[in-house]
Design a protein around this motif. Structure first.
Motif, PDB file in Angstrom:
ATOM      1  N   ARG A   5      -5.806  26.125  31.370  1.00 49.88           N
ATOM      2  CA  ARG A   5      -4.999  25.519  30.305  1.00 49.88           C
ATOM      3  C   ARG A   5      -4.169  26.608  29.646  1.00 49.88           C
ATOM      4  NH1 ARG A   5      -6.504  20.471  27.311  1.00 49.88           N
ATOM      5  NH2 ARG A   5      -5.962  19.801  29.399  1.00 49.88           N
ATOM      6  N   ILE A   6      -2.865  26.373  29.589  1.00 52.33           N
ATOM      7  CA  ILE A   6      -1.912  27.337  29.037  1.00 52.33           C
ATOM      8  C   ILE A   6      -1.225  26.715  27.830  1.00 52.33           C
ATOM      9  CG2 ILE A   6       0.202  28.646  29.521  1.00 52.33           C
ATOM     10  CD1 ILE A   6      -2.185  29.629  31.127  1.00 52.33           C
ATOM     11  N   GLN A   7      -1.140  27.479  26.740  1.00 52.43           N
ATOM     12  CA  GLN A   7      -0.394  27.044  25.562  1.00 52.43           C
ATOM     13  C   GLN A   7       0.752  28.021  25.328  1.00 52.43           C
ATOM     14  OE1 GLN A   7      -2.770  26.318  22.104  1.00 52.43           O
ATOM     15  NE2 GLN A   7      -4.146  24.940  23.185  1.00 52.43           N
ATOM     16  N   ILE A   8       1.941  27.477  25.172  1.00 47.45           N
ATOM     17  CA  ILE A   8       3.147  28.278  24.999  1.00 47.45           C
ATOM     18  C   ILE A   8       3.738  27.991  23.630  1.00 47.45           C
ATOM     19  CG2 ILE A   8       5.462  28.714  25.885  1.00 47.45           C
ATOM     20  CD1 ILE A   8       4.390  27.640  28.574  1.00 47.45           C
ATOM     21  N   ASP A   9       3.975  29.045  22.845  1.00 47.86           N
ATOM     22  CA  ASP A   9       4.609  28.867  21.541  1.00 47.86           C
ATOM     23  C   ASP A   9       5.988  28.246  21.715  1.00 47.86           C
ATOM     24  OD1 ASP A   9       2.449  29.979  20.254  1.00 47.86           O
ATOM     25  OD2 ASP A   9       3.384  31.941  19.974  1.00 47.86           O
ATOM     26  N   SER A  10       6.346  27.374  20.777  1.00 47.11           N
ATOM     27  CA  SER A  10       7.624  26.688  20.835  1.00 47.11           C
ATOM     28  C   SER A  10       8.080  26.380  19.416  1.00 47.11           C
ATOM     29  CB  SER A  10       7.471  25.392  21.642  1.00 47.11           C
ATOM     30  OG  SER A  10       8.701  24.730  21.766  1.00 47.11           O
ATOM     31  N   ASP A  11       9.277  25.867  19.287  1.00 48.84           N
ATOM     32  CA  ASP A  11       9.735  25.342  18.000  1.00 48.84           C
ATOM     33  C   ASP A  11       9.678  23.823  18.086  1.00 48.84           C
ATOM     34  OD1 ASP A  11      12.546  24.258  18.776  1.00 48.84           O
ATOM     35  OD2 ASP A  11      12.513  26.310  19.571  1.00 48.84           O
ATOM     36  N   PRO A  50       2.757  23.690  37.264  1.00 48.23           N
ATOM     37  CA  PRO A  50       2.145  23.357  35.981  1.00 48.23           C
ATOM     38  C   PRO A  50       2.390  21.893  35.622  1.00 48.23           C
ATOM     39  CG  PRO A  50       3.326  25.434  35.837  1.00 48.23           C
ATOM     40  CD  PRO A  50       3.678  24.823  37.157  1.00 48.23           C
ATOM     41  N   VAL A  51       1.393  21.268  35.008  1.00 49.17           N
ATOM     42  CA  VAL A  51       1.472  19.864  34.598  1.00 49.17           C
ATOM     43  C   VAL A  51       1.498  19.818  33.073  1.00 49.17           C
ATOM     44  CG1 VAL A  51       0.312  17.630  34.631  1.00 49.17           C
ATOM     45  CG2 VAL A  51       0.241  19.097  36.660  1.00 49.17           C
ATOM     46  N   PHE A  52       2.544  19.217  32.518  1.00 53.18           N
ATOM     47  CA  PHE A  52       2.659  19.103  31.067  1.00 53.18           C
ATOM     48  C   PHE A  52       1.597  18.150  30.541  1.00 53.18           C
ATOM     49  CE2 PHE A  52       4.555  17.042  27.284  1.00 53.18           C
ATOM     50  CZ  PHE A  52       4.661  18.158  26.476  1.00 53.18           C
ATOM     51  N   ILE A  53       0.845  18.591  29.530  1.00 51.60           N
ATOM     52  CA  ILE A  53      -0.222  17.791  28.938  1.00 51.60           C
ATOM     53  C   ILE A  53       0.211  17.219  27.592  1.00 51.60           C
ATOM     54  CG2 ILE A  53      -2.594  17.842  28.063  1.00 51.60           C
ATOM     55  CD1 ILE A  53      -2.290  18.092  31.116  1.00 51.60           C
ATOM     56  N   GLY A  54       0.887  18.022  26.786  1.00 50.84           N
ATOM     57  CA  GLY A  54       1.316  17.550  25.479  1.00 50.84           C
ATOM     58  C   GLY A  54       1.695  18.704  24.577  1.00 50.84           C
ATOM     59  N   ILE A  55       1.777  18.411  23.286  1.00 49.53           N
ATOM     60  CA  ILE A  55       2.105  19.427  22.293  1.00 49.53           C
ATOM     61  C   ILE A  55       1.023  19.432  21.227  1.00 49.53           C
ATOM     62  CG2 ILE A  55       4.584  19.318  22.703  1.00 49.53           C
ATOM     63  CD1 ILE A  55       4.874  17.571  20.246  1.00 49.53           C
ATOM     64  N   THR A  56       0.869  20.581  20.580  1.00 45.43           N
ATOM     65  CA  THR A  56      -0.096  20.688  19.492  1.00 45.43           C
ATOM     66  C   THR A  56       0.587  20.296  18.180  1.00 45.43           C
ATOM     67  OG1 THR A  56       0.434  23.006  19.039  1.00 45.43           O
ATOM     68  CG2 THR A  56      -1.322  22.568  20.669  1.00 45.43           C
ATOM     69  N   ASN A  57      -0.212  20.019  17.173  1.00 38.06           N
ATOM     70  CA  ASN A  57       0.319  19.666  15.853  1.00 38.06           C
ATOM     71  C   ASN A  57       0.363  20.849  14.903  1.00 38.06           C
ATOM     72  OD1 ASN A  57       0.716  16.954  16.446  1.00 38.06           O
ATOM     73  ND2 ASN A  57      -1.416  16.461  15.996  1.00 38.06           N
ATOM     74  N   GLY A  58      -0.130  21.991  15.339  1.00 36.77           N
ATOM     75  CA  GLY A  58      -0.204  23.158  14.458  1.00 36.77           C
ATOM     76  C   GLY A  58       1.124  23.857  14.296  1.00 36.77           C
ATOM     77  N   ARG A  59       1.055  24.951  13.574  1.00 38.17           N
ATOM     78  CA  ARG A  59       2.216  25.818  13.402  1.00 38.17           C
ATOM     79  C   ARG A  59       1.829  27.191  13.875  1.00 38.17           C
ATOM     80  NH1 ARG A  59       5.945  23.899   8.556  1.00 38.17           N
ATOM     81  NH2 ARG A  59       5.633  21.718   8.902  1.00 38.17           N
ATOM     82  N   PRO A  60       2.450  27.780  14.831  1.00 40.96           N
ATOM     83  CA  PRO A  60       3.602  27.229  15.528  1.00 40.96           C
ATOM     84  C   PRO A  60       3.191  26.112  16.475  1.00 40.96           C
ATOM     85  CG  PRO A  60       2.925  29.250  16.600  1.00 40.96           C
ATOM     86  CD  PRO A  60       2.057  29.080  15.382  1.00 40.96           C
ATOM     87  N   VAL A  61       4.131  25.240  16.768  1.00 43.24           N
ATOM     88  CA  VAL A  61       3.915  24.186  17.752  1.00 43.24           C
ATOM     89  C   VAL A  61       3.745  24.866  19.100  1.00 43.24           C
ATOM     90  CG1 VAL A  61       4.993  22.240  18.926  1.00 43.24           C
ATOM     91  CG2 VAL A  61       5.262  22.506  16.478  1.00 43.24           C
ATOM     92  N   ARG A  62       2.842  24.339  19.909  1.00 42.74           N
ATOM     93  CA  ARG A  62       2.639  24.891  21.246  1.00 42.74           C
ATOM     94  C   ARG A  62       2.756  23.788  22.288  1.00 42.74           C
ATOM     95  NH1 ARG A  62      -1.770  28.397  18.792  1.00 42.74           N
ATOM     96  NH2 ARG A  62      -0.656  30.340  18.529  1.00 42.74           N
TER      97      ARG A  62
END
Length: 75
Positions: A5-11, A50-62
């Motif tokens: 599982r990979i989380q990538i910082d995003s805006d 890679p398979v997109f799973i979703g986005i997080t609700n935190g800050r920063p969004v991942r």
């Protein structure tokens, strides 16, 4: 094959765009490539796209991706 599982910082704008593309059955190539690159940085070899799973609700969004990796390669 094991999953990583990979989380990538995003805006928030990009995260919304990636989610919209996913819902439309399309791919955000830049973030998918970033997920693949992160797997390589962690010393593993991707076995599939890679398979997109979703986005997080935190800050920063991942952006969250699952990536199948070969089990015989480790750093």
């Amino acid at each position: 094959m094991p999953l990583m599982r990979i989380q990538i910082d995003s805006d928030r704008y990009t995260a919304r765009r990636v989610l919209e593309l996913h819902r439309a059955g399309r791919i955000h190539h830049e973030s998918r490539n970033a997920a693949r690159d992160e797997v390589w940085r962690r010393g593993r070899t991707p076995a599939a796209e890679p398979v997109f799973i979703g986005i997080t609700n935190g800050r920063p969004v991942r952006l969250v991706y699952d990536v199948e990796v070969h089990s015989d390669t480790t750093a």
